[in-house]
Design a protein around this motif. Sequence first.
Motif, mmCIF file in Angstrom:
data_model
loop_
_atom_site.group_PDB
_atom_site.id
_atom_site.type_symbol
_atom_site.label_atom_id
_atom_site.label_comp_id
_atom_site.label_asym_id
_atom_site.label_seq_id
_atom_site.Cartn_x
_atom_site.Cartn_y
_atom_site.Cartn_z
ATOM 1 N N GLY A 60 0.822 -1.209 0.000
ATOM 2 C CA GLY A 60 0.000 0.000 0.000
ATOM 3 C C GLY A 60 0.852 1.254 0.000
ATOM 4 N N HIS A 61 0.186 2.401 0.018
ATOM 5 C CA HIS A 61 0.921 3.662 -0.029
ATOM 6 C C HIS A 61 1.224 4.175 1.370
ATOM 7 C CE1 HIS A 61 -3.339 5.247 0.238
ATOM 8 N NE2 HIS A 61 -2.739 5.893 1.225
ATOM 9 N N THR A 62 2.202 5.080 1.430
ATOM 10 C CA THR A 62 2.477 5.866 2.637
ATOM 11 C C THR A 62 2.638 7.314 2.181
ATOM 12 O OG1 THR A 62 4.896 5.720 2.477
ATOM 13 C CG2 THR A 62 3.764 3.922 3.629
ATOM 14 N N GLY A 63 2.778 8.211 3.120
ATOM 15 C CA GLY A 63 3.042 9.598 2.757
ATOM 16 C C GLY A 63 4.311 9.728 1.936
ATOM 17 N N ASP A 64 5.319 8.889 2.255
ATOM 18 C CA ASP A 64 6.576 8.933 1.504
ATOM 19 C C ASP A 64 6.389 8.470 0.064
ATOM 20 O OD1 ASP A 64 8.188 9.916 3.568
ATOM 21 O OD2 ASP A 64 8.475 7.920 4.413
ATOM 22 N N THR A 65 5.645 7.395 -0.147
ATOM 23 C CA THR A 65 5.477 6.919 -1.524
ATOM 24 C C THR A 65 4.612 7.876 -2.345
ATOM 25 O OG1 THR A 65 3.497 5.532 -1.151
ATOM 26 C CG2 THR A 65 5.665 4.544 -0.703
ATOM 27 N N ILE A 66 3.683 8.563 -1.685
ATOM 28 C CA ILE A 66 2.879 9.565 -2.400
ATOM 29 C C ILE A 66 3.779 10.698 -2.890
ATOM 30 C CG2 ILE A 66 1.043 11.285 -2.169
ATOM 31 C CD1 ILE A 66 -0.272 9.358 -0.129
ATOM 32 N N GLY A 67 4.643 11.193 -1.997
ATOM 33 C CA GLY A 67 5.590 12.231 -2.406
ATOM 34 C C GLY A 67 6.543 11.744 -3.470
#
Length: 260
Positions: A235-242
């Motif tokens: 899944g995503h995290t804030g880091d992967t979104i950035g």
Amino acid sequence: MELRDYINDVARSVAFLSRIRVPGRYFEGHDGRLSVAVRAFPTAGVLILLPAAALLAVLAMLETAPYLSAFLVLAVQTLLTGALHEDGLSDAADGIGGGRDRESTLSIMKDSRVGSYGVVALVLSFGLRASALAAIMTALSPIASACALLAVAAASRAAMVWHWQALPPARPDGVAAAAGQPERGAAQAALVSGAAIVLLLLLPAAPLLGIASMVLAAAAAVFAFSDVVSDKIGGHTGDTIGASEQVAEIAALAALALAL
């Protein structure tokens, strides 16, 4: 009322994606979730980068050395965003590159220290973007080059929303989870508005092949990145979104530069 709601979403998106101060009235009664506000991310990206685009145009008109101009523009851009996306890229690179399994990957991403994978990712990000910007400035007029920067800003923020909506939260208590999963309609609106902004800004100045190459490269890069993230942490995290914004921006700039 709908226009007012969208303006509020733009203001909240600018505040979320940058260090630019936004009046408090746009947050009155707001719960902090961005499930709907993400539809305004492409527009917010353009607004945030307007000073950087203006600097690019001025430097190009003054015939400043392209590489120096490109790095100065990236410096202003990074100051405006507070290195939000670059931070995500370095953390994601460290986690994905150094993590043995899901838990160790998430633990590394949460660590504030920057490792070798993160350093290499940042060096490549700035180097590739600066090289592409220099090539674009050489091939296009000053105004068209500035429009290209803004178009990439819109496209990369739209790609960011797609990554966020396509994957579930990897951490139930993470920043991304607290901000809320983007609603499908809001994600679709972000993609449509991002495409519309790209066409509006680039059609008068760049060949259709270059525009198509830019969009396809950004989409393919973020899709591949999301697939890697899904396999690694589910899944995503804030880091992967950035990081997804950086991946899309690098791919879009490089593809456009190669096509001109």
